[in-house]
Design a protein around this motif. Structure first.
Motif, PDB file in Angstrom:
ATOM      1  N   ALA A 129       8.347 -13.905 -60.263  1.00 20.97           N
ATOM      2  CA  ALA A 129       7.713 -13.276 -59.108  1.00 20.97           C
ATOM      3  C   ALA A 129       8.742 -12.650 -58.187  1.00 20.97           C
ATOM      4  N   ARG A 130       9.885 -13.293 -57.999  1.00 23.09           N
ATOM      5  CA  ARG A 130      10.917 -12.718 -57.133  1.00 23.09           C
ATOM      6  C   ARG A 130      11.525 -11.472 -57.771  1.00 23.09           C
ATOM      7  N   ALA A 131      11.659 -11.463 -59.081  1.00 22.83           N
ATOM      8  CA  ALA A 131      12.254 -10.309 -59.756  1.00 22.83           C
ATOM      9  C   ALA A 131      11.283  -9.138 -59.849  1.00 22.83           C
ATOM     10  N   GLY A 132       9.990  -9.428 -60.045  1.00 22.61           N
ATOM     11  CA  GLY A 132       9.018  -8.354 -60.215  1.00 22.61           C
ATOM     12  C   GLY A 132       8.162  -8.108 -59.001  1.00 22.61           C
ATOM     13  N   GLY A 133       8.343  -8.890 -57.942  1.00 23.87           N
ATOM     14  CA  GLY A 133       7.532  -8.707 -56.746  1.00 23.87           C
ATOM     15  C   GLY A 133       8.184  -7.759 -55.766  1.00 23.87           C
ATOM     16  N   TRP A 134       8.070  -8.147 -54.491  1.00 18.74           N
ATOM     17  CA  TRP A 134       8.631  -7.289 -53.446  1.00 18.74           C
ATOM     18  C   TRP A 134       9.664  -8.064 -52.660  1.00 18.74           C
ATOM     19  N   PRO A 135      10.773  -7.474 -52.272  1.00 16.97           N
ATOM     20  CA  PRO A 135      11.192  -6.091 -52.555  1.00 16.97           C
ATOM     21  C   PRO A 135      11.625  -5.917 -54.009  1.00 16.97           C
ATOM     22  N   PRO A 136      11.805  -4.665 -54.456  1.00 15.53           N
ATOM     23  CA  PRO A 136      12.230  -4.433 -55.844  1.00 15.53           C
ATOM     24  C   PRO A 136      13.563  -5.108 -56.136  1.00 15.53           C
ATOM     25  N   LEU A 137      13.818  -5.303 -57.389  1.00 15.38           N
ATOM     26  CA  LEU A 137      15.008  -6.053 -57.790  1.00 15.38           C
ATOM     27  C   LEU A 137      16.280  -5.402 -57.266  1.00 15.38           C
ATOM     28  N   GLY A 138      16.346  -4.080 -57.210  1.00 15.14           N
ATOM     29  CA  GLY A 138      17.548  -3.411 -56.720  1.00 15.14           C
ATOM     30  C   GLY A 138      17.744  -3.573 -55.218  1.00 15.14           C
ATOM     31  N   SER A 139      16.676  -3.895 -54.496  1.00 12.99           N
ATOM     32  CA  SER A 139      16.766  -4.076 -53.044  1.00 12.99           C
ATOM     33  C   SER A 139      16.525  -5.517 -52.638  1.00 12.99           C
ATOM     34  N   ILE A 140      16.725  -6.424 -53.546  1.00 13.53           N
ATOM     35  CA  ILE A 140      16.381  -7.807 -53.261  1.00 13.53           C
ATOM     36  C   ILE A 140      17.315  -8.424 -52.221  1.00 13.53           C
ATOM     37  N   LEU A 141      18.489  -7.836 -52.056  1.00 11.81           N
ATOM     38  CA  LEU A 141      19.421  -8.256 -51.012  1.00 11.81           C
ATOM     39  C   LEU A 141      19.565  -7.138 -49.991  1.00 11.81           C
ATOM     40  N   PRO A 142      19.650  -7.448 -48.715  1.00 14.29           N
ATOM     41  CA  PRO A 142      19.898  -6.393 -47.725  1.00 14.29           C
ATOM     42  C   PRO A 142      21.289  -5.799 -47.928  1.00 14.29           C
ATOM     43  N   GLY A 143      21.452  -4.580 -47.509  1.00 13.14           N
ATOM     44  CA  GLY A 143      22.750  -3.933 -47.688  1.00 13.14           C
ATOM     45  C   GLY A 143      22.733  -2.523 -47.148  1.00 13.14           C
ATOM     46  N   PRO A 144      23.652  -1.704 -47.595  1.00 15.76           N
ATOM     47  CA  PRO A 144      23.744  -0.327 -47.099  1.00 15.76           C
ATOM     48  C   PRO A 144      22.529   0.490 -47.524  1.00 15.76           C
ATOM     49  N   TYR A 145      22.522   1.723 -47.049  1.00 14.88           N
ATOM     50  CA  TYR A 145      21.391   2.617 -47.290  1.00 14.88           C
ATOM     51  C   TYR A 145      21.211   2.876 -48.776  1.00 14.88           C
ATOM     52  N   LEU A 146      19.918   2.855 -49.199  1.00 17.31           N
ATOM     53  CA  LEU A 146      19.538   3.254 -50.544  1.00 17.31           C
ATOM     54  C   LEU A 146      18.419   4.259 -50.441  1.00 17.31           C
ATOM     55  N   ALA A 147      18.566   5.355 -51.121  1.00 16.64           N
ATOM     56  CA  ALA A 147      17.530   6.383 -51.108  1.00 16.64           C
ATOM     57  C   ALA A 147      16.273   5.845 -51.786  1.00 16.64           C
ATOM     58  N   GLY A 148      15.136   5.990 -51.114  1.00 12.82           N
ATOM     59  CA  GLY A 148      13.878   5.517 -51.677  1.00 12.82           C
ATOM     60  C   GLY A 148      13.819   4.012 -51.808  1.00 12.82           C
ATOM     61  N   GLY A 149      14.593   3.308 -50.994  1.00 11.64           N
ATOM     62  CA  GLY A 149      14.662   1.860 -51.105  1.00 11.64           C
ATOM     63  C   GLY A 149      13.826   1.112 -50.088  1.00 11.64           C
ATOM     64  N   PHE A 150      12.906   1.816 -49.420  1.00 15.75           N
ATOM     65  CA  PHE A 150      12.018   1.194 -48.431  1.00 15.75           C
ATOM     66  C   PHE A 150      12.830   0.467 -47.357  1.00 15.75           C
ATOM     67  N   GLU A 151      12.878  -0.883 -47.390  1.00 18.65           N
ATOM     68  CA  GLU A 151      13.622  -1.611 -46.348  1.00 18.65           C
ATOM     69  C   GLU A 151      15.095  -1.219 -46.316  1.00 18.65           C
TER      70      GLU A 151
END
Length: 907
Positions: free
Chosen positions: A753-775
């Motif tokens: 659930a953590r891998a396939g839920g929200w936020p997406p796996l690429g944004s699962i940790l906060p960090g610098p700006y990501l295009a189209g990364g919502f949060e």
């Protein structure tokens, strides 16, 4: 009477409304007498009332009974006593001599001693005593009237018979009618021995001080009949016969080993003829004549078992995830390992304890569940503790801010128009802000957290009511925590988060009403359904469908049928229909697009066509493996439990309703692995369908459902009768293996659930700006541009941009968003088609983020309704981004080095 003596008076009213009579001086060789006085609390406690009074009323003023030797000498006395005191012959009464010379007549003490105190002879008295004349004694009219219960026989006392222990009384003379009649009598006994010099009388344990009867100087008059008084308020006046001796009967209890002293306080201000109110006893002195009140049962603290220790371990996992978030913000390479390790430490110890079958009870299970829910909400909050970053949270932040600023409901919200007609969440947030002064963001965090915890608590209560097992309720809540959107989406500041507690409260109240009756539960269910309706549209529809399913299953399974099961579905249908048709009339158009999208997705799946219109990241093979394994475990438990219910001919309608809900869950989750929109659709459905499957999984794990049944006596395995579902079967090694397997399966579901839920796996940790990364796309550059739009452009301008730019402009900037602007950015050259596109959509401003030309979109789409979603292989080119600077009629109004705002030709 002799000259010089105070004339005798009839017994006057003493304390409590009784009378006191002196007794004659004994002849040589005869025992001393004492007058009848009101019994003290000790005597009331020791007197054998039940044995002496056939009527059962306490004889508080009965006369004393002679000792055995006296009864043998005068056998006629007992007969006279049985006939009553009214028939006693009128003979002179002997009076005890007055207090010795030198004694202080006013010496009084409120002390009463028990029997067993050594006695001392009373010295000769020189003061006159009260004696009744022969005429008064022989005159029948002068006979004192007995007040109280005069027809009761004397008490039959068993105990000491030693005549040397006879208690005597003395009445000091010299008292007048002005003396206080409410003084306390002091009594004691003294052994017979040679007389000693008189000593001053005082409250010592070896002397006896009695309250003298006030002397009246007028001849006694016949007393008029008085109304009966309560027991304990009268003292019976005894009229002894000639040569009769009145003695104090021995107590019926064994002599005490030590002297017990009771302090009887004097109540001032009592009037003659009226009973004095008893004063409250001293705090440090116990009343030996009153039975102690039973102590209130002290409420014991609930047994929490090992919950505090388990939650302490879980809190360490929260710390690990917090460190992982901190590492992600600075791009630390080991942050993902700390994140996944922390998630397991937060979750797995609680699950193991819930499955261990060694819990202390409901309190421990409930504390574990609520502690786990709190820890997981902290994980969500720590992702972005300073501000809301998810687009949906920003939309509801704006709705709450508008209510706070205007003080009115149903104000326009350009970011999310349907939310205007579902103001439940925004109203709660505005109320918290108004009452506490907190910012809207902080108030939103509080409201969302409380709503999330209340939902989990009511879910626990509903399953506990249905299963009567704290372990099943706890495991159900832990299993539900593995839903795709549980951690983030269902605990965000969204109107669905506010509606879920009322949704579950309606189910719980309906269950109580159907099982126990009671209008209060029906009323609560109706109110909760109404609050659900005004909070969220999808949750309101789901509530109606759930209530209808419960009613249909109950009418199908249970006999006799109770048609009142249709009451709640009818009420929910009416409430939802009235609200949608009268207030939220735009919700149909709002939900039309998602419904069409779902239909298109299903059609593509059936026809084998691919669909590329989603902004959701694709699912990797590893995610599919983890999620598929967990779902397979759930399906095995589901099938085993359904088999057992069929074999046992289960008649529980709520379990069969959960079976139907579980089937819907598996059907909805099949969409997760097919198509680009699969995970989003499955996640939305799982918010509601994960409840029944979690209940069934918890029953199967805790009750020990046989996955592979044992063979019966005829060697048949699959036709063997299943054990009762309410009997917990596993134990020993079987229990340990089930706990290990169940914990592993639920942990695997959580990871999936953590891998396939929200936020997406690429944004699962906060960090610098990501295009189209919502949060991950919300940063200071975008927020500054949105604030400038609000200050410089004013509200409600038509503005377009990528997903993040439009979200910030419509919330922080208060602009009217235009989301279908992807073709304008993908065009290499600007032509007539682009001009017509701008004119058709009435676009006034465009926001361009230069970082779109530097990164691929995290969610596989730059824009909402992106025409190239799912097929983007390279970022936007510099030419595509820079072409707006060379267009005629297009002005660049704002540029912070990263984000630019252009004014288009159409106004």
């Amino acid at each position: 009477m002799a000259n010089g003596e105070d004339p005798a008076r009839r017994p006057s009213a003493t304390r409590g409304g009784g009378r006191m009579l002196t007794v004659p001086d004994p002849e040589p060789g005869e025992p001393a007498l004492r007058p009848a006085v009101p019994m003290t609390s000790i005597q009331h406690f020791e007197a054998p009332n039940d044995a002496t009074d056939p009527s059962g009323a306490p004889d508080q003023a009965g006369e004393a009974e002679p000792m055995p030797e006296q009864r043998a000498a005068e056998p006629a006395r007992a007969q006279d006593d049985d006939q009553g005191r009214s028939a006693a012959p009128q003979v002179p009464a002997r009076v005890r001599p007055a207090a010795p010379a030198g004694a202080e007549p006013s010496a009084h003490a409120d002390i009463q001693t028990t029997t067993g105190v050594p006695k001392k002879p009373i010295p000769d008295q020189d003061e006159p005593t009260m004696v009744l004349s022969d005429e008064e004694q022989n005159d029948p009219k002068a006979e004192p009237e007995v007040e109280g219960e005069t027809e009761k026989p004397p008490p039959q006392v068993e105990g000491e018979t030693d005549p040397d222990k006879t208690v005597v009384m003395q009445l000091p003379s010299g008292r007048t009618t002005e003396d206080d009649p409410d003084k306390t009598v002091i009594m004691t006994t003294a052994p017979a021995k040679p007389a000693e010099p008189a000593k001053p009388m005082g409250p010592s344990p070896e002397d006896t001080v009695v309250l003298p009867a006030p002397v009246k100087k007028t001849p006694p008059a016949p007393a008029k009949p008085r109304p009966a008084r309560d027991a304990g308020e009268e003292t019976v006046v005894l009229r002894p016969r000639a040569d009769d001796t009145m003695v104090l009967p021995a107590a019926t209890v064994a002599p005490p080993t030590e002297v017990v002293t009771a302090i009887i306080p004097v109540v001032p201000g009592a009037k003659a003829g009226k009973p004095a109110k008893a004063a409250a006893p001293a705090a440090t002195t116990a009343d030996p004549g009153r039975a102690p009140k039973p102590a209130r049962p002290r409420r014991e603290l609930p047994d929490l078992g090992h919950a505090p220790a388990v939650l302490t371990i879980s809190a360490l996992g929260v710390l690990m995830v917090a460190l992982a978030y901190a590492g992600g913000r600075v791009s630390t390479g080991n942050a993902p390992y700390a994140y996944w390790g922390g998630q397991v430490v937060v979750f797995t110890p609680v699950v193991i304890r819930l499955l261990s079958r060694r819990m202390a009870g409901v309190a421990e299970s409930f504390l574990l569940v609520m502690g786990l829910a709190l820890h997981q909400y902290l994980l969500k909050w720590m992702y972005s503790p300073d501000q809301f970053r998810f687009p949906d949270e920003l939309q509801h932040w704006l709705a709450t801010t508008v209510i706070v600023e205007s003080g009115k409901l149903f104000q326009p919200n350009p970011a999310l128009p349907p939310a205007v007609h579902f103001p439940g969440l925004a109203e709660m947030g505005a109320a918290v802000t108004s009452m506490t002064g907190l910012p809207v963001t902080a108030a939103g965090v509080v409201v969302a957290g409380v709503a999330h915890l209340v939902f989990v608590a009511v879910l626990f209560a509903a399953v506990l009511r249905a299963s009567n097992s704290p372990a099943v309720a706890g495991v159900c809540c832990a299993t539900y925590a593995t839903a795709l959107h549980y951690l983030f989406f269902n605990s965000m500041f969204l109107y669905q988060t506010a509606a879920l507690p009322f949704f579950m409260l309606t189910i719980w109240a309906t269950r109580r009403w159907r099982a126990e009756g009671g209008r209060q539960f029906l009323t609560l269910a109706i109110c909760s359904a109404a609050l659900t309706t005004v909070s969220h549209h999808v949750t309101a529809f789901a509530l109606f469908i759930t209530l209808l399913m419960l009613a249909v299953v109950e009418l199908t399974v249970q006999r006799p049928r109770r048609w009142t099961a249709l009451v709640m579905p009818a009420v929910a249908m009416v409430v939802v229909a009235v609200w949608m048709l009268t207030v939220a009339r735009d919700v149909v158009g709002y939900l039309e697009a998602p419904v069409e999208q779902v239909g298109q997705t299903i059609s593509n799946l059936i026809n084998g066509r691919s669909e590329a219109s989603s902004t959701t990241a694709s699912v990797s093979v590893g995610q599919l493996l983890v999620q598929g394994t967990g779902l397979l475990g759930l399906f095995v438990l589901y099938a085993a439990l359904v088999r057992d219910m069929i074999h046992r001919r289960d008649r529980d309608s709520w379990r069969w309703a959960a079976v139907i809900g579980g089937a819907v869950f598996f059907a909805g989750n099949g969409v997760r692995f097919l198509g680009q929109n699969g995970p989003e659709i499955a996640g939305r459905l799982s918010t509601f369908t994960y409840v029944p499957i979690s209940i069934l999984a918890a029953i199967a794990l805790v009750r020990g459902v046989q996955i592979i049944p044992a063979k019966d006596a005829e060697g048949h395995r699959w036709r063997a009768a299943a054990p009762a579902i309410d009997v917990i079967a596993p134990g020993g090694w079987n229990l340990y293996s089930r706990v290990a397997a169940g914990s592993a399966m639920i942990t695997l579901l959580m990871i999936g659930a953590r891998a396939g839920g929200w936020p997406p796996l690429g944004s699962i940790l906060p960090g610098p700006y990501l295009a189209g990364g919502f949060e991950r796309s919300v940063d200071v550059y975008g927020v500054d541009a949105a604030d400038w739009e609000r200050r410089s452009l004013g509200p409600r301008n038509r503005i377009g941009g990528d997903v993040t730019s439009v979200s910030l402009a419509s919330t922080y900037g208060r602009q009217d968003p235009v989301r279908e602007v992807g073709p304008l950015y993908y065009a290499d050259d600007w032509g007539l088609a682009e001009d017509q596109f701008v004119s058709d959509l009435a676009i006034q401003y465009l926001v361009v983020d230069k970082r779109l030309s530097e990164q691929l979109p995290e969610g596989e789409a730059y824009f909402e309704n992106d025409p190239n979603a799912g097929s983007i292989t390279r970022p936007l080119t510099t030419t595509q981004i820079a072409k707006f600077d060379s267009l005629t009629g297009v002005d660049r109004l704002y540029d912070n080095g990263t984000v630019r705002v252009y004014r288009m030709g159409a106004q």
